[in-house]
Motif scaffolding. Structure first.
Motif, PDB file in Angstrom:
ATOM      1  N   ARG A 133     -54.992 137.510  36.982  1.00  0.00           N
ATOM      2  CA  ARG A 133     -55.951 136.394  37.004  1.00  0.00           C
ATOM      3  C   ARG A 133     -57.186 136.719  36.156  1.00  0.00           C
ATOM      4  N   GLU A 134     -57.602 137.943  36.232  1.00  0.00           N
ATOM      5  CA  GLU A 134     -58.732 138.387  35.400  1.00  0.00           C
ATOM      6  C   GLU A 134     -58.363 138.262  33.911  1.00  0.00           C
ATOM      7  N   SER A 137     -58.550 134.778  32.794  1.00  0.00           N
ATOM      8  CA  SER A 137     -59.788 134.081  33.155  1.00  0.00           C
ATOM      9  C   SER A 137     -60.499 133.452  31.963  1.00  0.00           C
ATOM     10  N   GLY A 138     -60.158 133.888  30.775  1.00  0.00           N
ATOM     11  CA  GLY A 138     -60.821 133.320  29.600  1.00  0.00           C
ATOM     12  C   GLY A 138     -60.145 132.088  29.044  1.00  0.00           C
ATOM     13  N   VAL A 139     -59.096 131.642  29.694  1.00  0.00           N
ATOM     14  CA  VAL A 139     -58.339 130.489  29.185  1.00  0.00           C
ATOM     15  C   VAL A 139     -58.315 129.409  30.267  1.00  0.00           C
ATOM     16  N   LEU A 140     -58.892 128.261  29.958  1.00  0.00           N
ATOM     17  CA  LEU A 140     -58.880 127.165  30.931  1.00  0.00           C
ATOM     18  C   LEU A 140     -57.594 126.363  30.802  1.00  0.00           C
ATOM     19  N   CYS A 141     -56.991 126.082  31.941  1.00  0.00           N
ATOM     20  CA  CYS A 141     -55.787 125.252  31.959  1.00  0.00           C
ATOM     21  C   CYS A 141     -56.018 124.144  32.968  1.00  0.00           C
ATOM     22  N   HIS A 902     -67.817 122.286  35.570  1.00  0.00           N
ATOM     23  CA  HIS A 902     -67.012 123.476  35.862  1.00  0.00           C
ATOM     24  C   HIS A 902     -65.626 123.084  36.371  1.00  0.00           C
ATOM     25  N   ILE A 903     -64.609 123.457  35.613  1.00  0.00           N
ATOM     26  CA  ILE A 903     -63.244 123.324  36.139  1.00  0.00           C
ATOM     27  C   ILE A 903     -62.754 124.725  36.494  1.00  0.00           C
ATOM     28  N   PHE A 904     -61.908 124.794  37.490  1.00  0.00           N
ATOM     29  CA  PHE A 904     -61.562 126.093  38.068  1.00  0.00           C
ATOM     30  C   PHE A 904     -60.847 126.997  37.059  1.00  0.00           C
ATOM     31  N   ARG A 905     -61.208 128.277  37.131  1.00  0.00           N
ATOM     32  CA  ARG A 905     -60.569 129.300  36.298  1.00  0.00           C
ATOM     33  C   ARG A 905     -59.486 130.006  37.095  1.00  0.00           C
ATOM     34  N   ALA A 906     -58.693 130.794  36.374  1.00  0.00           N
ATOM     35  CA  ALA A 906     -57.575 131.498  37.016  1.00  0.00           C
ATOM     36  C   ALA A 906     -58.046 132.472  38.086  1.00  0.00           C
ATOM     37  N   ASP A 907     -59.245 133.036  37.886  1.00  0.00           N
ATOM     38  CA  ASP A 907     -59.696 134.100  38.784  1.00  0.00           C
ATOM     39  C   ASP A 907     -60.507 133.592  39.967  1.00  0.00           C
ATOM     40  N   GLU A 908     -60.413 132.322  40.249  1.00  0.00           N
ATOM     41  CA  GLU A 908     -61.143 131.810  41.424  1.00  0.00           C
ATOM     42  C   GLU A 908     -60.309 130.801  42.214  1.00  0.00           C
TER      43      GLU A 908
ATOM     44  N   SER B 170     -68.407 126.747  43.243  1.00  0.00           N
ATOM     45  CA  SER B 170     -67.115 127.432  43.353  1.00  0.00           C
ATOM     46  C   SER B 170     -67.402 128.905  43.067  1.00  0.00           C
ATOM     47  N   PRO B 171     -66.444 129.780  43.327  1.00  0.00           N
ATOM     48  CA  PRO B 171     -66.734 131.208  43.147  1.00  0.00           C
ATOM     49  C   PRO B 171     -67.201 131.582  41.744  1.00  0.00           C
ATOM     50  N   LYS B 172     -66.770 130.864  40.725  1.00  0.00           N
ATOM     51  CA  LYS B 172     -67.141 131.229  39.355  1.00  0.00           C
ATOM     52  C   LYS B 172     -67.979 130.147  38.669  1.00  0.00           C
ATOM     53  N   ASP B 173     -68.633 129.365  39.464  1.00  0.00           N
ATOM     54  CA  ASP B 173     -69.517 128.337  38.926  1.00  0.00           C
ATOM     55  C   ASP B 173     -70.884 128.970  38.654  1.00  0.00           C
TER      56      ASP B 173
END
Lengths: 972, 253
Positions: A133-134, A137-141, A902-908, B170-173
């Motif tokens: 996931r880390e 984390s730099g790629v938004l999907c 903010h859209i969710f990242r892989a690491d959260e 959110s956790p990474k916001d």
């Protein structure tokens, strides 16, 4: 300036401009896997390459800076294993796992994720999930919720460790699989292709980063378009002087409202007649929101076009704006649409800023309230949110050799684009061809015919190809979004929990233009309020009222967003129900199941509403909701958690509380008597088949699902079906990808065409059998394993039949066309469960689990269908906790990029799981119903309910932000 | 089109960079590693790419460490080796940006909403740049309008431990409120607060009660489109308490 870039271990001498980014130059060299349009400012990661082995964003460096470094792209990885006589090394295991896991949905960010994982593998081949996931984390999907990509990386690592090669399926027995949990409550005949997780037909090209998306096409002499946005929310353009911009070297054309014919239209990509007002122009002398179009420019480079925008001098007369929807209909409010060309639809009334009005009364609500023991009333608010597909809107237009305008565009509705652009551009339909290439996500925003006119006008003006690719900021300020609403609920309840009447009033904000105003908001009531009819005698005559006013404001237009109004209904409805059940002390699940729709009952709204058309009463046949609840409860551990104080508390952390929540939801499957899809199928010499469909695969896997349906009927493999979709010249009509209609509508059309082709094949097979003195009836012949099989076991290869029909005797092209429009709209159902952790001191909410059990009928392709659920739930998660678009009093947006939005990242991500409860819907192809939209409906209210369960904070306004929870807790 | 002739240079040392700067004060555009918006301003005809000038090195001494301005945020994370900093950094940026964005270009656009910046403020480094070769405190550097300047190195004093606390949607916001506390080698605790665009002066903490007073002063008017001052003020006190508790809990060299 000439430099040498070393890409995939090869030196490329290349002429670059000093200010060119690495991304631009790589794409010019043909490395298209670095995607160009995600954000180009370091936020999305779609342009990832490896620089000296590390994943970096190629938009964040000048090309000059990359000299002397090793650059890697997915083009340097594996390729398709069989390229005619040429031996290739085949796909790399990582690529193969992305294909097999269903990680490739739209595929726009897929190369980036593969590269990120590849870099991780250089560090470790035993990564933990956290490390994966880390790495991602730099790629938004926006499609996958990262569920399958994470699985794919872990599995690829496992295979590499175990020395298993790509495509080596025999050795994979001990390796985890990707199949979702399936529970079948209505078993039907065995099928060969239906229910099988076939790999997506387009996945292999996408893991190689091949030319697929609109912006990947470059043409000689191509110009780049830019649009000047309005800085004001409401203003008249008093004067506009584009002379300096026109004089700038490299600028080929500047168009203002003075240059274009005034053609009033709507951008809502819907069937004719558009069920909404016609209220906009390609360019107008009035601007109605910050970001509205003022002028358009075409130049030889995007940079020059951008510079030209700054040279256009505009004098505005500012008008009072309406930002708050509650101000739109007040006395003396400024009128947003005072243009004389405005065309009303139904009850729209621009003189009071009313784009649409809905008044639905089912039976007698007042009587129901009178019969109630208790009445519950509350107002709820749902926000404006953005689809945030990673590929932006992008269109390429050009004249072909016959002077027909070709529009290659990232759209969900190519046939609507053709029909709707014809009057706007001043061309007959027959002189327009629309081609839909691969789409990098749409989620409803590309149901809008949003930018095709910009490129089209500029091509008409210049005679040259024009590419218009919106920036991320333009996506936020000038595309479409989910309608924000203020919703008032009033519900009558008997002491035993029977609902006697239910009323919803929605004040809906369509923004500056009325796109989808009526139909989105109609769905808000229809598909949420329609789920609950009450119990006992109320089941026969449910008392339901849904009223709505959809008003104009000076904010960016709302439009279609996956779920299409329904998530806006379930937030207030389900939160309201949670409040009711806790007030009357009833189990929340028991309350919902007691009052919800059951098989054999009318969808109550079908008797009163049909998106502005004549209502068509419909009895619902398949309702798997109870089983969905059962499965979801089990998966989330409801019985162990709900009401269990021990579970709610965290030892040693008194400021933290856990909570669990549920929401039950219903969607629709297509629009009855309206949505139509066509299919054409023909056999080839080798008994492969060309399937031409107008249906639009926007990453959902519909091309694959349609191929599976054809393959099932024809007794061949899915990869024997070559799918061509969405070219208005070569494929049959289809309304496009919306209303969760493709599998159901286009799938039935494919099935009908395939059945006709199968019949022709069987008739020819019968002749062969008779020659072998095997007599049998045509209907007794079975097509399977690429053969026609007689009841006695005698068989003949389909290839022989194909050759016979095309070359040997009584030649004919075995083919068939079919189309389908449905009288039904069988709803899918789902139970959505959530667990959360709430910080009582700060209000921070962390979502831990989201589990959705879904009745979508028979699942044609479990892996792709579960990907739809997972990705949809992730979008709904954002809707629940973090996503909203906020404007100040002047209409200036708070969010214009993917840092603030903010859209969710892989690491959260929380744990997300999809479970399918299979019913058999008689009206659907092989029993199927819709999948794609229902995951958007329940997550937000389930999270809200879980927050309430955790700490008692009853949040009425979505999303549940820390401050709202903090305020609620303080109040208590 | 008439293209201006542009020279592209990769000097091999800082001294060479300074010579070029002295000779061509107005014409130089510096490329100082990865940035969010690589742009070439009009009138800049000499591009000086600093990647070979030795500005990405790490030097560790008994007093702390010095890291070059062209090192990436990921390099900085490795150098700091602090769970608190990692938490802040990974909240703000995914791995790609961390691998791409240089410290210099990060600082050119940072503001008080950045959890990374709040951590750096608490660590009290000295920033050296082309414009300020003798060094400035981080806050002074940020207030000096550093756009166009290049950070050559950042000198971090040795610290004992850093703890970061933030609250986002959110956790990474990006956090609505964030508080960082660092315990320095002399035992002093330095606190930095963030969540709004403003860059506030960090403060030394003698007693927790003083900290609460300081936090109250900072946040009393901290209203913006993201959160109210009332919320921030209350939550910042909670976060400060937690940050201090975390400092107490374990030792970190």
């Amino acid at each position: 300036m000439k430099i040498i870039l070393r890409v995939n271990q090869t030196d490329f001498p290349v002429e670059v401009k000093t200010e060119e980014k690495l991304l631009t130059v790589l794409r010019r060299l043909g490395f298209l896997s670095a995607r160009s349009g995600g954000c180009v400012r370091g936020e999305c990661g779609a342009c990832t390459v490896l620089l000296d082995g590390k994943p970096i964003n190629s938009c964040m460096l000048f090309a000059l800076q990359a000299q002397g470094h090793e650059i890697e792209t997915v083009e340097g990885m594996g390729e398709r294993p069989h390229q005619a006589w040429k031996e290739t090394k085949g796909l790399e295991i990582l690529q193969q796992e992305f294909v097999e896991s269903g990680s490739v949905q739209c595929g726009y960010c897929t190369p980036a994720m593969i590269l990120a994982a590849r870099a991780l593998f250089e560090k470790t081949l035993e990564p933990t999930e956290e490390q994966v996931r880390e790495a991602l984390s730099g790629v938004l999907c926006r499609c996958t919720a990262y569920v399958k990509p994470v699985q794919a990386v872990l599995r690829a690592a496992e295979k590499i460790r175990n020395g298993i090669k790509a495509l080596d399926h025999q050795q994979e027995e001990n390796i985890s699989r990707y199949e979702p949990k399936m529970v079948t409550i209505d078993q039907r005949d065995e099928t060969a292709m239906i229910g099988k997780s076939e790999i997506k037909l387009d996945a292999i090209k996408l893991v190689q980063g091949k030319q697929a998306f609109t912006a990947d096409w470059q043409m000689p002499g191509m110009l780049y378009a830019k649009v000047l946005p309005s800085p004001y929310a409401h203003a008249i353009i008093k004067s506009i002087d584009a002379s300096q911009a026109r004089a700038l070297e490299g600028v080929e054309c500047v168009l203002t409202w003075e240059d274009l014919p005034r053609v009033v239209h709507s951008t809502a990509g819907q069937s004719d007649p558009i069920p909404g007002p016609l209220d906009m122009f390609s360019l107008d002398r009035k601007v109605r929101f910050v970001g509205d179009r003022v002028a358009m420019v075409a130049a030889v480079s995007p940079e020059i076009a951008e510079k030209a925008l700054g040279l256009i001098k505009v004098e505005y007369e500012e008008l009072e704006p309406i930002i708050d929807m509650r101000d739109a209909m007040r006395d003396g409010a400024p009128i947003i649409h005072d243009e004389e060309e405005y065309v009303n639809f139904a009850d729209s009334d621009p003189s009071i800023n009313l784009a649409a009005k809905i008044r639905i009364d089912i039976n007698d609500v007042e009587k129901g309230f009178a019969e109630a023991d208790q009445i519950f009333e509350q107002e709820y608010v749902v926000p404006k949110v953005q689809q945030a597909h990673i590929e932006p809107h992008v269109t390429l237009t050009y004249w072909d050799e016959d002077d027909r305008l070709v529009i290659r565009t990232s759209t969900q509705v190519p046939f609507h684009v053709r029909r709707m652009m014809a009057p706007v551009l001043g061309l007959p339909v027959k002189r327009i061809r629309v081609i839909k290439p691969r789409i990098g996500g749409g989620f409803g925003n590309k149901q809008e015919v949003l930018i095709e006119d910009v490129a089209g006008h500029l091509t008409i003006a210049t005679g040259k190809p024009v590419l218009y690719e919106m920036t991320r900021e333009e996506e936020f300020i000038a595309s479409r979004s989910r309608h924000p609403m203020r919703v008032r609920m009033k519900t009558g309840i008997k002491n035993d929990g029977t609902m006697t009447a239910n009323e919803m009033y929605a004040l809906s904000d369509t923004g500056a233009y009325g796109c989808h105003a009526l139909t989105v908001t109609g769905n808000t009531g229809q598909k949420s309020m329609g789920l609950y009819v009450g119990d006992g005698e109320y089941r026969k005559k449910p008392n339901i009222r849904f009223y709505a006013d959809i008003v104009y404001t000076n904010t960016p237009p709302s439009g279609a967003y996956r779920g299409y109004g329904v998530p806006q209904g379930y937030w207030p409805l389900d939160r309201h129900f949670e409040h009711i059940t806790r007030s009357i002390g009833m189990d929340p699940i028991e309350f919902r199941l007691k009052n919800c729709l059951r098989p054999g009952e009318y969808q109550p709204f079908s008797t009163a509403w049909n998106e502005g058309r004549e209502p068509v009463p419909e009895i619902i046949q398949t309702v798997g909701l109870e089983e969905c609840v059962r499965q979801g409860k089990k998966a989330i551990g409801w019985d162990e958690k709900f009401g269990n104080e021990d579970w709610h508390t965290i030892k040693g952390k008194p400021h933290l509380r856990r909570g669990i929540g549920v929401a039950t939801v219903m969607q629709g499957t297509a629009i009855p008597y309206l949505d139509m899809g066509g299919a054409h199928l023909k056999i080839n010499d080798d008994a492969s088949f060309n399937l031409m469909v107008g249906a639009t695969d926007l990453g959902t896997g519909s091309d694959t699902v349609l191929a599976q349906i054809a393959a099932e009927v024809l007794g061949v493999r899915t990869d024997d079906i070559i799918v061509t979709s969405s070219d208005t010249d070569t494929t049959p009509f289809d309304v496009g990808a919306y209303a969760s209609s493709t599998t159901y509508i286009s799938g039935t059309a494919v099935k009908k065409a395939a059945e006709e082709v199968a019949l022709k094949i069987k008739k020819r097979a019968k002749v062969f059998f008779e020659e072998k003195e095997t007599n049998c009836a045509v209907e007794d012949i079975v097509l399977k394993d690429k053969m026609a099989v007689a009841p006695n076991g005698e068989s003949i290869k389909l290839e022989q039949i194909a050759l016979d029909s095309l070359h040997w005797r009584n030649q004919e092209q075995i083919m068939a066309s079919a189309s389908y429009v449905s009288p039904n709209s069988p709803p899918p159902f789902a139970a959505q469960f959530a667990t959360v952790l709430v910080d009582l001191e700060t209000g921070q909410v962390t979502v831990e689990d989201l589990i959705m059990a879904v009745d979508s009928g028979v699942i044609i392709n479990p892996v792709t269908a579960s990907g739809q659920i997972e990705g949809g739930v992730a979008q709904a998660l954002g809707y629940g906790v973090s996503e909203e678009m906020v404007y100040d009093q002047r209409g200036l947006p708070r969010e214009v990029d993917l840092m603030d939005y903010h859209i969710f990242r892989a690491d959260e991500m929380p744990r997300i799981e999809a479970i399918f409860v299979q019913t058999y819907e008689e009206t659907g192809p092989f029993g199927a119903k819709a999948v794609a939209e229902i995951p958007l409906d329940g997550a937000a209210p389930a999270i809200g309910n879980a927050v309430m369960d955790a700490c008692g904070a009853n949040i009425f306004d979505n999303p549940v932000t820390p401050e709202k929870i903090w305020r609620a807790l303080k109040k208590d | 089109m008439n293209e201006t002739v542009i020279e592209y240079l990769r000097p091999g040392s800082l001294e060479e960079v300074m010579r070029l700067r002295d000779d061509n004060p107005e014409r130089i555009k510096y490329l100082a590693g990865g940035s969010f918006k690589p742009t070439l301003e009009d009138g800049k005809t000499i591009i000086v790419d600093l990647q070979d000038a030795g500005l990405d090195c790490l030097e560790i001494t008994d007093q702390g460490f010095t890291i070059g301005g062209l090192a990436t945020l990921q390099d900085l994370e490795t150098a700091l080796n602090s769970p608190g900093f990692y938490q802040a950094l990974s909240t703000e940026y995914g791995l790609n940006v961390r691998n791409t964005l240089s410290i210099s270009n990060y600082l050119a656009q940072a503001n008080g909403r950045s959890p990374v910046l709040i951590c750096l403020l608490a660590l009290n480094p000295v920033v050296y740049s082309l414009e300020h070769p003798d060094g400035l405190s981080l806050r002074d550097f940020l207030l000096s309008n550093p756009t166009g300047d290049v950070v050559t190195k950042v000198k971090f004093p040795k610290f004992h431990k850093l703890s970061y606390e933030g609250v986002g949607r959110s956790p990474k916001d990006l956090p609505l409120v964030s508080v960082t506390a660092s315990r320095q080698m002399d035992g002093c605790i330095r606190v930095a607060c963030g969540g709004t665009i403003e860059i506030w002066e960090p403060f030394e903490l003698l007693q927790q009660v003083d900290g609460i007073k300081q936090v109250s002063n900072l946040y009393q008017n901290a209203d913006d489109a993201w959160a109210s001052a009332e919320y921030r003020l209350d939550v910042a006190q909670v976060l400060l308490r937690r940050a201090l508790q975390r400092l107490e809990r374990t030792q970190e060299a």
